[in-house]
Design a protein around this motif. Structure first.
Motif, PDB file in Angstrom:
ATOM      1  N   ALA A 805       0.837  -1.195   0.000  1.00  0.00           N
ATOM      2  CA  ALA A 805       0.000   0.000   0.000  1.00  0.00           C
ATOM      3  C   ALA A 805       0.871   1.244   0.000  1.00  0.00           C
ATOM      4  O   ALA A 805       1.992   1.236   0.543  1.00  0.00           O
ATOM      5  CB  ALA A 805      -0.921   0.010   1.212  1.00  0.00           C
ATOM      6  N   SER A 806       0.355   2.303  -0.611  1.00  0.00           N
ATOM      7  CA  SER A 806       1.087   3.569  -0.634  1.00  0.00           C
ATOM      8  C   SER A 806       0.097   4.719  -0.564  1.00  0.00           C
ATOM      9  O   SER A 806      -1.010   4.626  -1.118  1.00  0.00           O
ATOM     10  CB  SER A 806       1.922   3.679  -1.914  1.00  0.00           C
ATOM     11  OG  SER A 806       2.662   4.890  -1.905  1.00  0.00           O
ATOM     12  N   VAL A 807       0.495   5.806   0.118  1.00  0.00           N
ATOM     13  CA  VAL A 807      -0.357   6.984   0.249  1.00  0.00           C
ATOM     14  C   VAL A 807       0.195   8.086  -0.640  1.00  0.00           C
ATOM     15  O   VAL A 807       1.373   8.439  -0.559  1.00  0.00           O
ATOM     16  CB  VAL A 807      -0.425   7.469   1.707  1.00  0.00           C
ATOM     17  CG1 VAL A 807      -1.305   8.712   1.793  1.00  0.00           C
ATOM     18  CG2 VAL A 807      -0.961   6.363   2.606  1.00  0.00           C
ATOM     19  N   LYS A 808      -0.677   8.612  -1.515  1.00  0.00           N
ATOM     20  CA  LYS A 808      -0.271   9.706  -2.393  1.00  0.00           C
ATOM     21  C   LYS A 808      -1.479  10.597  -2.644  1.00  0.00           C
ATOM     22  O   LYS A 808      -2.551  10.113  -2.993  1.00  0.00           O
ATOM     23  CB  LYS A 808       0.261   9.154  -3.725  1.00  0.00           C
ATOM     24  CG  LYS A 808       0.913  10.206  -4.606  1.00  0.00           C
ATOM     25  CD  LYS A 808       1.529   9.561  -5.846  1.00  0.00           C
ATOM     26  CE  LYS A 808       2.231  10.609  -6.689  1.00  0.00           C
ATOM     27  NZ  LYS A 808       2.824  10.010  -7.921  1.00  0.00           N
ATOM     28  N   VAL A 812      -5.167   6.261  -0.624  1.00  0.00           N
ATOM     29  CA  VAL A 812      -4.404   5.028  -0.409  1.00  0.00           C
ATOM     30  C   VAL A 812      -4.616   4.107  -1.604  1.00  0.00           C
ATOM     31  O   VAL A 812      -5.761   3.789  -1.969  1.00  0.00           O
ATOM     32  CB  VAL A 812      -4.852   4.306   0.876  1.00  0.00           C
ATOM     33  CG1 VAL A 812      -3.997   3.056   1.088  1.00  0.00           C
ATOM     34  CG2 VAL A 812      -4.762   5.232   2.073  1.00  0.00           C
ATOM     35  N   SER A 813      -3.533   3.681  -2.231  1.00  0.00           N
ATOM     36  CA  SER A 813      -3.595   2.679  -3.301  1.00  0.00           C
ATOM     37  C   SER A 813      -3.082   1.364  -2.747  1.00  0.00           C
ATOM     38  O   SER A 813      -2.074   1.342  -2.024  1.00  0.00           O
ATOM     39  CB  SER A 813      -2.756   3.103  -4.509  1.00  0.00           C
ATOM     40  OG  SER A 813      -3.267   4.289  -5.086  1.00  0.00           O
ATOM     41  N   VAL A 835      -8.975  -5.462   2.440  1.00  0.00           N
ATOM     42  CA  VAL A 835      -8.097  -4.367   2.885  1.00  0.00           C
ATOM     43  C   VAL A 835      -8.705  -3.023   2.489  1.00  0.00           C
ATOM     44  O   VAL A 835      -8.761  -2.076   3.286  1.00  0.00           O
ATOM     45  CB  VAL A 835      -6.684  -4.519   2.278  1.00  0.00           C
ATOM     46  CG1 VAL A 835      -5.822  -3.301   2.637  1.00  0.00           C
ATOM     47  CG2 VAL A 835      -6.027  -5.798   2.780  1.00  0.00           C
ATOM     48  N   ALA A 836      -9.175  -2.919   1.237  1.00  0.00           N
ATOM     49  CA  ALA A 836      -9.759  -1.660   0.759  1.00  0.00           C
ATOM     50  C   ALA A 836     -11.005  -1.301   1.549  1.00  0.00           C
ATOM     51  O   ALA A 836     -11.233  -0.122   1.871  1.00  0.00           O
ATOM     52  CB  ALA A 836     -10.096  -1.779  -0.735  1.00  0.00           C
ATOM     53  N   GLU A 851      -6.222  -4.939  -7.357  1.00  0.00           N
ATOM     54  CA  GLU A 851      -5.912  -3.639  -6.774  1.00  0.00           C
ATOM     55  C   GLU A 851      -7.155  -2.999  -6.183  1.00  0.00           C
ATOM     56  O   GLU A 851      -8.290  -3.367  -6.510  1.00  0.00           O
ATOM     57  CB  GLU A 851      -5.278  -2.716  -7.816  1.00  0.00           C
ATOM     58  CG  GLU A 851      -6.135  -2.424  -9.017  1.00  0.00           C
ATOM     59  CD  GLU A 851      -5.372  -1.581 -10.040  1.00  0.00           C
ATOM     60  OE1 GLU A 851      -5.339  -0.351  -9.854  1.00  0.00           O
ATOM     61  OE2 GLU A 851      -4.813  -2.156 -10.992  1.00  0.00           O
ATOM     62  N   GLY A 852      -6.908  -2.039  -5.279  1.00  0.00           N
ATOM     63  CA  GLY A 852      -8.014  -1.339  -4.638  1.00  0.00           C
ATOM     64  C   GLY A 852      -7.548   0.028  -4.172  1.00  0.00           C
ATOM     65  O   GLY A 852      -6.402   0.429  -4.364  1.00  0.00           O
ATOM     66  N   ALA A 853      -8.478   0.766  -3.547  1.00  0.00           N
ATOM     67  CA  ALA A 853      -8.148   2.106  -3.077  1.00  0.00           C
ATOM     68  C   ALA A 853      -9.081   2.481  -1.939  1.00  0.00           C
ATOM     69  O   ALA A 853     -10.167   1.901  -1.788  1.00  0.00           O
ATOM     70  CB  ALA A 853      -8.258   3.126  -4.215  1.00  0.00           C
ATOM     71  N   GLY A 854      -8.639   3.446  -1.122  1.00  0.00           N
ATOM     72  CA  GLY A 854      -9.448   3.937  -0.022  1.00  0.00           C
ATOM     73  C   GLY A 854      -8.935   5.291   0.435  1.00  0.00           C
ATOM     74  O   GLY A 854      -7.925   5.792  -0.071  1.00  0.00           O
TER      75      GLY A 854
END
Length: 875
Positions: A805-808, A812-813, A835-836, A851-854
């Motif tokens: 995971a990475s924050v940008k 969160v991706s 997780v997402a 893949e996911g995002a939040g």
């Protein structure tokens, strides 16, 4: 007597009796939202019967092309299985608008049907039905026609009472039936007698409607001051009788199409019942398809286009069942165009266009059937107790065009039955929705206040300013004598204001006092309440009384701009036909002061070269400054000179023909410039698709084109200043700038990849039962870089579950990767989804990569820790 001779003799007979022969109207009803398709000869005369439109004749006769499929009148499912059901057919009719009534209608009908000079049907083969309470009609059949009382039968409202809608004109009707003899009856019904038969021996050939009452909302019937006549005779039925055959499909109007279908399908006629049914369906549906597409309907997923698509797919499905292995329907519609050109020569002009539309639909159907087969197989696998649900079967029927009998054949291969009861229930729901939709449209009524108003004369071609007198003031659909202020409607005997119609917007302007020219009201819109009554929507500024003499002033700049755009649409239409081909036909338009919008039939986007050539041709005509000519002539004369009529438009017997000599010639009631040079300049600003086979162009003219040019020039100047170059050097400078940007982007990506791989070295993860599990956060990476890391880690550890995971930018991706040896226990899509979800988002994907995002960043650490806990359990 051939079918063509029957049609011609019918019209010849009534022309000799003082009737105006009127050409068939389009299958797309003009200005009538109550109808899906034209389904009777009286449709084009509806407003005349209602007293809303006056014609310069009181008697008419026509051969009207009709379609009954969809909505209230729907014969589709019966077509091919019976002798007389059709989607497309021709209705012969004679009409009286307050002229002759029952006695003459009966006399004329009997003369045509029985006289040897005309149809010559044996009188002892004919039976008559009348409404049970219509003593007058029964007496007239005996007195005028000499029909014995024993051959006249009284029936109830269901069979012998006609009404236009829930309210309005209605009346009893009388039908003529023909006895085909016991050999035409269904097996076991030879003994049945008229009118109690149910086996097809007795055929209704002509329905005479005696329109003599006006039905009120409470059901009360009031006699009409001028009773009228509306009759309908099925051409195909009469042809079958006069040619001595039992079925309409054996007449010379349809049988040649059946033989052509057999040739295309490579089968023989009368091989078996299934094949013969398929041939009848294809012959009928090819006629409907040819005429509907010719009249401007295109296959789609809604409205008329949806019904056309169902007709076409029903034909193709039955063709496939009969053995078709390649596209054929487009060839059959082409045959129909050639075969019917004696009566409808205009079909030849649209033959190639129709063929192309049908061919594309055949390709689409082939793909759809493959999808339908997969859907059927999926549903079959889920079927319980050996039964395929009726809801699934109905979806296959309604969405994919798969008939129930075809589904049952497929079901047998799986050892399944189909829940017919549930299927029938779904079918009835659809029919109920269709009937409700039709009734909903039928409820639109013209308010009574407008019906009694006199016709309004349009004088706005000669002058945009002049005296008017207030004939009627209307507020909230009620006539009033005085309006102090606020919104209202006003009607004048003569008006210079153009009412919105034919795609052209209404005029706006002012009403002034006739002496001091002070403002009395602003005119904000103008519309046709009935075909002959023009109503002005106004905002009253000072009191107006009924009878006031005022001065009407049309907004000149607005009218002039609209006229420029309207004439430009004619030039655009002609230019498109020159550049793209004669298949191009107008499918809709909007003409406003600020722009024009033009919809037309075509199958692909215009290339840059085509668009430039269209612009060049239009502007060439503008530069020529050619006078725009307007002629008034009879409709048939206008069409014979090559004037183009537009889809769905309703034309009177006398029409205006607007032409730019040598370039464009169209029927049009709108306002136009005097010379093409008045348009100034023409520029296309948009071209795109709005539906299958229909494109849209938006363009500007005159001051609008100048504004566009100046805006583009300003933007070009500003862009050149930003790039530190001249407008002439813009392209070179832009290419250099983009090249530099690309180089910098590549360098940036390389640095990001290095950063990502450096972070890989710091990631160790945990070993769980021989597999490496990584659930970690890295900094400042985008999804593409995360996928690179996840893939590298999975390859590094060979047996692994990876969640990175990475924050940008406050988002969160998350990427999950699972080695193939573990996807049986752990699926990346489900894992990343959990997780997402924990961080307030969504995710999913394949078992090996997802893949996911939040957005809930504080929850990320616990979400990643739970991955390790979950893997402890799963691995």
């Amino acid at each position: 007597m051939t079918g063509n001779e029957i049609r011609a003799n019918f019209l010849k007979f009534f022309a000799g009796q003082g009737h105006r022969v009127v050409r068939s109207s389009s299958l797309i009803p003009a200005n009538d939202p109550t109808l899906l398709f034209t389904n009777a000869g009286m449709n084009q005369f509806k407003e005349t019967f209602l007293g809303l439109e006056k014609r310069d004749y009181l008697r008419a006769a026509s051969s009207q092309k009709c379609v009954r499929a969809g909505g209230k009148h729907n014969d589709l499912e019966n077509v091919g299985y019976t002798r007389r059901h059709h989607t497309f057919f021709e209705m012969l009719g004679n009409f009286s608008f307050g002229d002759y009534f029952k006695a003459d209608a009966i006399a004329l009908a009997w003369e045509l049907v029985t006289n040897s000079r005309w149809f010559g049907m044996p009188k002892d083969k004919l039976y008559i039905t009348v409404f049970r309470e219509d003593d007058e009609a029964e007496e007239l059949w005996q007195k005028v026609a000499g029909v014995p009382k024993s051959r006249i039968f009284r029936l109830d409202e269901k069979d012998n009472f006609w009404q236009m809608g829930e309210t309005g004109p209605c009346g009893p009707c009388s039908e003529i039936h023909y006895d085909l003899g016991p050999e035409a009856a269904e097996k076991g019904r030879e003994h049945e007698q008229f009118p109690l038969d149910g086996g097809g021996r007795f055929v209704e050939i002509w329905n005479l409607v005696f329109m003599q009452y006006d039905r009120a909302n409470d059901g009360t019937l009031t006699p009409l001051p001028r009773p009228s006549i509306d009759t309908g005779m099925g051409l195909e039925r009469v042809a079958a009788i006069l040619q001595g055959v039992v079925s309409n499909y054996e007449s010379d109007l349809i049988e040649p199409i059946i033989h052509q279908a057999a040739e295309l399908l490579r089968v023989n006629v009368h091989t078996n019942q299934r094949t013969d049914t398929a041939l009848r369906i294809n012959a009928d549906h090819a006629r409907a398809t040819e005429f509907l597409i010719h009249d401007g309907v295109l296959p789609s997923n809604e409205g008329r286009g949806y019904v056309l698509r169902k007709i076409m797919r029903r034909a193709m499905r039955n063709g496939r069942l009969a053995g078709a292995t390649e596209p054929y329907l487009h060839k059959l519609t082409g045959f129909v165009a050639d075969f019917m050109r004696e009566a409808y020569p205009e079909l030849t002009e649209s033959k190639d266009r129709v063929s192309r539309v049908v061919r594309e639909e055949e390709s689409r159907y082939a793909s759809t059937f493959q999808v339908a087969e997969r859907f059927f197989q999926d549903e079959a696998k889920k079927a319980q107790l050996g039964v395929l649900p009726g809801t699934s079967a109905f979806r296959l029927y309604d969405t994919y065009g798969l008939a129930l009998d075809e589904q049952e054949e497929m079901a047998r291969e799986f050892g399944l039955a189909i829940d017919r009861e549930s299927f029938a229930a779904e079918m009835e729901k659809q029919r109920t929705r269709a009937r409700a939709s039709w009734r909903g449209a039928a409820q639109a009524q013209i308010a009574d206040v407008y019906k009694s108003l006199n016709a309004v004369e349009f004088v706005g071609r000669e002058s945009l300013e002049g005296p008017v007198q207030v004939a009627s003031l209307i507020v909230d659909k009620q006539e009033v004598d005085l309006v102090e202020a606020g919104p209202a409607e006003v009607v004048f005997p003569r008006t210079p204001f153009y009412a919105e119609s034919g795609g052209q917007v209404a005029d706006t302007g002012l009403l002034l006092t006739s002496d001091t020219h002070e403002r009395v009201a602003t005119v904000e819109g103008v519309y046709k309440a009935t075909p002959s009554v023009t109503v002005h929507k106004i905002q009253v500024l000072r009191p107006i009384r009924k009878g006031d003499a005022l001065t009407a002033v049309v907004d000149l700049p607005s009218r002039s701009a609209t006229a420029r755009n309207h004439t430009a649409t004619h030039l655009l239409h002609a230019a498109l036909r020159q550049v793209l081909g004669p298949h191009v036909k107008q499918a809709g338009s909007v003409v406003e002061p600020g722009r024009l919008r033009f919809d037309f039939s075509h199958y692909s986007a215009l290339t840059d070269d085509e668009a430039r050539e269209v612009e060049r041709l239009v502007n060439q005509q503008i530069l020529a400054n050619t006078p725009v000519a307007t002629d008034i002539m009879d409709l048939d004369q206008a069409l014979s000179t090559g004037a183009m009529a537009l889809f769905g438009e309703k034309y009177g017997e006398s029409v205006r023909v607007v032409s730019v000599p040598g370039f464009s010639r169209e029927l049009c009631g709108g306002t136009h410039v005097n010379r093409t040079g008045d348009i100034g300049l023409f520029k296309i600003v948009y071209e795109g698709s709005i539906s299958q086979g229909v494109r849209r162009i938006e363009a500007v003219t005159g001051e609008g084109a100048l504004d566009r040019f100046q805006e583009a020039t300003d933007q070009l100047t500003q862009a050149s200043e930003i790039l530190h170059t001249s407008p002439a050097g813009m392209l070179d400078q832009l290419e250099k700038t983009l090249e530099q940007k690309g180089m910098l982007q590549r360098e940036n990506d390389e640095l990001k990849d290095k950063l990502a791989h450096q972070q890989i070295n710091n990631i160790t993860g945990r070993v769980i039962n021989g597999a490496t599990v990584v659930a970690e956060r890295v900094e400042g990476l985008d999804p593409k870089q995360l996928r690179t890391i996840a893939d590298s880690l999975r390859n590094k550890y060979r047996s692994a579950v990876i969640v990175i995971a990475s924050v940008k930018d406050s988002k969160v991706s998350v990427i999950s990767a699972v080695s193939k040896d573990l996807t049986g226990k752990v699926q990346a899509g489900k894992l990343v989804g959990e997780v997402a979800q924990a961080i307030g988002g969504k995710g999913g994907g394949r078992p090996d990569m997802a893949e996911g995002a939040g957005k809930d960043i504080p929850q990320l650490p616990s979400a990643l820790e739970k991955v390790y806990q979950k893997m402890e359990a799963l691995l």
